[in-house]
Design an enzyme around this catalytic site. Structure first.
Site, mmCIF file in Angstrom:
data_model
loop_
_atom_site.group_PDB
_atom_site.id
_atom_site.type_symbol
_atom_site.label_atom_id
_atom_site.label_comp_id
_atom_site.label_asym_id
_atom_site.label_seq_id
_atom_site.Cartn_x
_atom_site.Cartn_y
_atom_site.Cartn_z
ATOM 1 N N ASP A 52 -2.999 4.858 -2.294
ATOM 2 C CA ASP A 52 -3.748 5.617 -1.542
ATOM 3 C C ASP A 52 -4.182 6.791 -2.342
ATOM 4 O OD1 ASP A 52 -5.177 5.713 1.047
ATOM 5 O OD2 ASP A 52 -3.944 7.360 1.467
ATOM 6 N N ASP A 105 0.872 -1.176 -0.098
ATOM 7 C CA ASP A 105 0.102 0.133 -0.028
ATOM 8 C C ASP A 105 0.867 1.213 0.097
ATOM 9 O OD1 ASP A 105 -2.062 1.661 0.420
ATOM 10 O OD2 ASP A 105 -3.203 0.195 1.764
ATOM 11 N N GLU A 149 -6.629 3.849 -5.910
ATOM 12 C CA GLU A 149 -7.826 4.256 -4.931
ATOM 13 C C GLU A 149 -8.472 5.461 -5.252
ATOM 14 O OE1 GLU A 149 -9.551 4.852 -0.281
ATOM 15 O OE2 GLU A 149 -7.530 5.655 -1.187
ATOM 16 N N HIS A 169 -11.083 -1.634 4.287
ATOM 17 C CA HIS A 169 -10.849 -1.240 5.685
ATOM 18 C C HIS A 169 -11.539 0.372 6.052
ATOM 19 C CE1 HIS A 169 -8.163 0.821 2.844
ATOM 20 N NE2 HIS A 169 -7.756 1.572 3.898
ATOM 21 N N ASP A 170 -12.222 0.605 5.078
ATOM 22 C CA ASP A 170 -12.893 2.190 5.280
ATOM 23 C C ASP A 170 -14.557 2.025 5.373
ATOM 24 O OD1 ASP A 170 -10.240 3.316 5.556
ATOM 25 O OD2 ASP A 170 -10.364 3.876 3.151
#
Length: 521
Positions: free
Chosen positions: A199, A97, A262, A324-325
């Site tokens: 990200d 990431d 993302e 994860h969000d």
């Protein structure tokens, strides 16, 4: 030769919550390595690990203090090399990431930038004078609430942070920043990783003049603070596509690598991040539509068709059910329909990403106020933006702390972990884990499922049906997204097909039970 990532299933690991090897209640790299055989048994092709770089952990790793190291909480570079080698020995790819939009305020670059206005690294970040009345330079709002500008008393200027004040944004218009960050990609590619998830890619460049964002007239109290404005000038600037292309050039230099961006944008803007044939961007701009979709057959059918129609000719699709969000799929649609959702994720055309724990049906966990860790929840409590509920520890077995750690975990386990764990579900032919394993097996066995074309089939009511086809390999998928029985007229070309997989163990695809789904071939 087909790129490996087109037929792969990617599995996201939140490292703090996957497996603890040293008894501190926090997951680590040796823990991940110890579970590779479990992932191999499930049928996973690649793992993506959320940030593991050195960090003060203000935002649990998304505030990076060193892009070329490993945080001691997770292990060492030697531990990482061992994990990478062990994954590759099992035929599992590994993605990291990358967090290029911002650093930690403890990163040496920012400490130098903050030290003086004339420091050589001052322009590595976004510093501006206050307005005449002393207020911030514009009305931009942090995604975590409040002004996106933080006053620095020592140098008499504000710096910009799209997220926490502990996460100052880099100035990607500065060529030195670009070079330093692109060298980070080279460092990890040279070490042998197979790709990056990038990200907040769409955040990385801001309008050069930093004008105010337009107000959102539909905003109401109780909604996230950052939605008070439309992020017109603070995100999705044209120049970001040049950066995506530069990253792609580097990835291509190292051969079979993949970049996943993302990007939370509407599909017409999202697909722009593929770039063009002449100037390609990231391989896979993350398609998050299933996460927020109205869960009914007709709207999903239209969403899939619209997405397929918007893709550039050489653009490969991808699908995500959770991360994860965002709330877990079992929470959004219920435990029974989560089985159908898994069938949908793993049968649509494109690369699927599976979030850890969804293969056993983990749901969001209610976190007591005194155990809340997420800064987003602490900054804006009570509006449903907290991410702790979807980051809780993985349940491996019925031993103490679900086999995750000998110590108390950093976040509480889901309440039904004694029954909802990997070991229990591996032994139950009717479990979601076994269904997921079966679906992954079929993806490996049938080229049509991994790489074939997508052809929608008219179906009424709560049914979603489609064909996957590659040369002579044809499969029929029919899913009941409702809670009532649904009749289905099997196409003539599929009348001789047999049931290859069923969401609930049924045998009659002409009459689907509630929350049932079939793959025929």
């Amino acid at each position: 030769m087909t790129e490996w990532w087109k037929s792969a299933v990617i599995y996201q690991i939140y490292p703090r919550s996957f497996q603890d090897s040293n008894g501190d209640g926090v997951g680590d790299l040796k823990g991940i390595q110890s579970r590779l055989d479990d992932l191999k048994a499930l049928g996973i092709d690649a793992i993506w690990i959320s940030p593991i770089f050195p960090s003060p952990m203000a935002d649990f790793g998304y505030d990076v203090a060193d892009y070329c190291g490993i945080d001691p909480r997770f292990g060492s570079l030697e531990d990482f090399d061992a994990l990478l080698a062990a994954a590759h020995e099992r035929g599992i790819k590994l993605l990291l990431d990358l967090v290029p939009n911002h650093t930690s305020d403890q990163h040496p670059w920012f400490l130098e930038s903050r030290s003086a206005r004339d420091d050589p690294r001052r322009d590595w970040y976004i510093w501006r004078d206050p307005k005449p009345d002393g207020s911030p330079p514009n009305n931009w709002i942090s995604d975590f609430g409040g002004s996106a500008w933080e006053w620095d008393e020592a140098t008499g200027q504000y710096y910009y942070h799209a997220f926490l004040k502990d996460q100052p944004d880099l100035n990607w218009r500065n060529p030195a920043v670009r070079k330093a960050m692109l060298d980070v990609l080279r460092f990890w590619f040279a070490r042998g990783i197979d790709g990056f998830r990038i990200d907040v890619l769409w955040h990385m460049v801001k309008h050069i003049d930093l004008p105010d964002n337009p107000a959102n007239d539909e905003w109401a109290p109780g909604q996230a603070d950052y939605t008070r404005v439309h992020q017109l000038h603070s995100t999705d600037q044209p120049e970001v596509h040049d950066i995506a292309h530069e990253m792609r050039v580097i990835a291509d230099e190292y051969g079979a690598r993949v970049l996943i961006g993302e990007i939370y944008l509407p599909v017409p803007k999202l697909v722009g991040y593929y770039g063009t044939v002449e100037r390609p961007g990231v391989h896979l701009p993350f398609n998050f539509q299933l996460i927020g979709a109205a869960w009914n057959a007709r709207s999903l059918a239209k969403m899939i068709a619209d997405y397929e129609g918007a893709l550039p000719v050489d653009g490969w699709p991808n699908w995500v059910l959770g991360n994860h969000d965002r709330p877990r799929i079992a929470t959004r649609v219920g435990a029974e329909q989560a089985r159908v959702a898994m069938m949908l994720l793993l049968t649509l055309r494109g690369t699927p990403t599976l979030y850890y724990g969804d293969e056993i049906g983990m749901a969001d966990v209610s976190i007591p106020a005194h155990q809340v860790q997420d800064p987003r929840e602490l900054n804006e409590p009570g509006i449903g933006m907290g991410r702790d509920p979807v980051r809780t520890p993985m349940a491996w077995d019925a031993s103490a702390n679900a086999g995750f750690s000998p110590a108390d975990p950093w976040l509480p386990l889901h309440p039904d972990w004694l029954e909802r764990n990997v070991e229990a579900q591996r032994g139950d032919p009717a479990s979601l884990w076994r269904l997921t394993q079966k679906l992954l097996f079929l993806r490996h066995e049938h080229p049509a499922l991994a790489l074939g074309d997508y052809h929608p089939i008219d179906a009424g009511g709560d049914l979603l049906a489609f064909e996957r086809r590659l040369d002579h390999d044809r499969l029929l998928v029919v899913l009941n997204l409702g809670d009532t029985p649904q009749g289905f007229a099997i196409p003539e070309w599929a009348e001789s097909f047999t049931v290859l997989a069923s969401a609930r163990g049924g045998h009659d695809p002409a009459l689907l039970s509630p929350n049932e789904g079939y793959i025929l071939g």
